[in-house]
Scaffold this motif. Structure first.
Motif: not given
Length: 190
Positions: A24-44
């Motif tokens: 659940l902690a991983v889900l929260m961080v990866n969904t709500l905070v992370v700005t880069h995923a798999h080499g691409r910029r993502v907008e939280p």
């Protein structure tokens, strides 16, 4: 004890309760905070509505979150993020647990151990559960199992459940990208 070294191999066992709430902690961080995923910029997600919708994609019960809880989860996820980045701010985690009333109790039928008040909002319950799970992992000396992807351009976090705690990447795609980048660097230097 929740996390215990197995007698023969010394491999740590994370029980389903701690594992579920650490994820659940991983889900929260990866969904709500992370700005880069798999080499691409993502907008939280930036608003309570966007945060609730983003969480509901991966955890349907998030649709019951009110907008203030969704915003509270984003703030808590930023604190939890530091635990995965190895710059653990344990005082911040302790403050988070106190602020969201992480207190062990039994409720439900059959009774189930929880780390939130029965009357807690869904957001407070998630924060208390996720924070407590990470505190339990760190508290038994297994903090090295909280990791952040080492591939360039990826900030995703994970809980390492490998036998020797050697996981370095969030998934196979980032591992392959990192290996390809290292191969091209070696080929270019010869």
């Amino acid at each position: 004890m929740t996390i215990d070294g197995w007698r023969i191999t010394g491999q740590s066992q994370i029980d389903s309760y701690v594992g579920e709430n650490a994820e659940l902690a991983v889900l929260m961080v990866n969904t709500l905070v992370v700005t880069h995923a798999h080499g691409r910029r993502v907008e939280p997600p930036a608003t309570g509505e966007e945060r609730r919708a983003a969480l509901a994609v991966v955890r349907p019960s998030a649709a019951r979150l009110d907008l203030a809880d969704a915003d509270t989860l984003a703030a808590a996820a930023a604190v939890l993020r530091s635990l995965f980045a190895r710059d653990a701010r344990l005082s911040a985690l302790n403050d988070l647990l106190i602020r969201h009333a992480a207190v062990p109790n039994l409720h439900g039928d059959p009774p189930r151990l929880a780390f939130h008040r029965l009357e807690a909002s869904l957001g407070d319950a998630w924060i208390a559960q996720a924070g407590t799970a990470l505190a339990m992992i760190i508290g038994v000396g297994q903090g090295r199992r909280l990791g952040s992807c080492e591939a360039g351009g990826c900030d995703l976090v994970f809980v390492d459940t490998t036998r020797n705690a050697s996981r370095r990447f969030c998934g196979l795609s980032c591992q392959n990208r990192a290996k390809a980048t290292a191969y091209r660097a070696r080929r270019g230097s010869t």
